[in-house]
Design a protein around this motif. Sequence first.
Motif: not given
Lengths: 331, 331
Positions: A226, A264, A267-268, A306-308, A316-321, B1, B3-4
């Motif tokens: 990302l 995840e 991506l990160t 950048v978009e996922v 798509v949005t994630f919680a912090h992993s 993480m 968001t995208s």
Amino acid sequence: MPTSAEIPLLGEFELIRRFFASAACARPAAGVVQGIGDDCALLALPPGEQLLVSTDTLLSGVHFPASADGFLLAQRGLAAAASDLAAMAATPLGFTLALTLPTAEPQWLQGFAAGLDVMAKACGLALVGGDTTRGPLSMTFTVLGRVPAGQALRRSGAQAGDLLCVGGALGDAAAALPLVLGQTSSSAEIAGPLLERYWTPQPQLALGQALRGKATAALDISDGLLADCGHLASASAVGIRIELERLPLSAAILQLLGQTRARECALTGGDDYRLVFSLPPGELASLQAAWPEIAVIGQVVAGTGVEVVDEDGQPVTFAHSGFQHFGSTHG
Amino acid sequence: MPTSAEIPLLGEFELIRRFFASAACARPAAGVVQGIGDDCALLALPPGEQLLVSTDTLLSGVHFPASADGFLLAQRGLAAAASDLAAMAATPLGFTLALTLPTAEPQWLQGFAAGLDVMAKACGLALVGGDTTRGPLSMTFTVLGRVPAGQALRRSGAQAGDLLCVGGALGDAAAALPLVLGQTSSSAEIAGPLLERYWTPQPQLALGQALRGKATAALDISDGLLADCGHLASASAVGIRIELERLPLSAAILQLLGQTRARECALTGGDDYRLVFSLPPGELASLQAAWPEIAVIGQVVAGTGVEVVDEDGQPVTFAHSGFQHFGSTHG
């Protein structure tokens, strides 16, 4: 003060310098007119070629655990630096190493030099100079490469309509980090390939060279997909769309983390040192025939950032992993 | 993480990187196709030229006092590295800086960047890349230069019968060390020029270039005249005879130390970054006309090792004078 005819006694750090000067990776190599042993190294470039240079520092406790094995550490350090050459499509030439050590520990040093030899040989890089000093453990690699004039791959050439590609499975090095730190354990079958990707990443130098004249922009994934796609989008003044389900994942990472967390990580997670590049669609077939590990993971689009997206094209949005580089004080 | 679509927040060390990227010395320069901002810097060499590379590390508490002023420290660090280019007759091209800092202290950093600008301009070197990390204060400079193929000055070409020459007064930097460390004090008239030689040595780049095709061997005095002449003698398989009374000494060092101790300083003190070189006698007159500061201090002779002789040609031996590099743990 020594008498005028006296030869100065060799300190242990002078001995280390001589030790490296006699390493296999310091032997005469193509393009190296004069290696270790004078005030500077002297290198020759073929006519019509340009020089590429990059410098990377790795510090104990920031970029690797203080207890790291010398053999693995040397490989990882040089690989991380050489990956910057791969990203710009360089033919490797040589490197210098500024090594700071708290003590001159023969066994550690022998392991370190052996690891350096292994990675230098794998990369086609000759050790041409450096410096050895006493202090907190750190390594600064400066890598040198060459490229036909005008054929270096920059970050700035991506065009809307290009495919976004990566040079192989992502996230393994980041997934290995809890194993490296001893925070978790796993079967050898799972841990083995992940730890190998962490300690001995293989800079994609041959792939980088194959992308000359084909890819429109490239960089290596060191900060995470990302973040690095963000650099590419910004430098090229384009947007990047990554399709979540197209991220290439190894069997080991899927077994260790399951699909959601593995994605995840991909991506990160940093430290993968895979290439990410933009490619006009017409170039894909011939390139993939020679490099089947290349995966298309999205597109370059008009816009910024950048978009996922998921398989329905929804952001798509994630919680912090909780995934992060070893030592978050870096950067 | 994140968001995208989120742009990663900039850490203070990322801000430092941007700060250096906007420094005057990072501006576009001759030969620099791409400076800071991509995976590698991209440099062009004129046809028929070769590349020179050297790496030097300076550590806090080893090579400079931890309390050192950033403005002076940056100048001294870059000058020390650039002096290796001078020793091989390079035309300066660019440099990378791997800077490790315990904290991001804006005032110190501004001073450091200003000092870097001053010395980079004086040397004609462009900042083309580097790395910034958090840790114990240290700097690794990698300097790059170019030279017409075959014209680099090595350590190995000295011939019996050559004159041994230096590029100016010796010992000032070593004499300044007790002043730097606050172990002694002196009048501004004496301390001023000595401290200037310690903190802002001027790499003899123009002199080095003028020696192309004239000098048979050269290096820069970093370890001290005796030790560095030992390197020259060894690499060239010759002996070196230094005449004690011909050592060029500044008025300031003579006033501070008197003749005997000043000569000891000139022989063993490091950090002067003057060039020492071997010159066929026929080349001296024209060279000295353009460079009156060049001093003949002895001869290259058949044999091995370095000998210091008095005015009657008798070998000279000294008691230990106590002069040393700052931080004897180095080397």
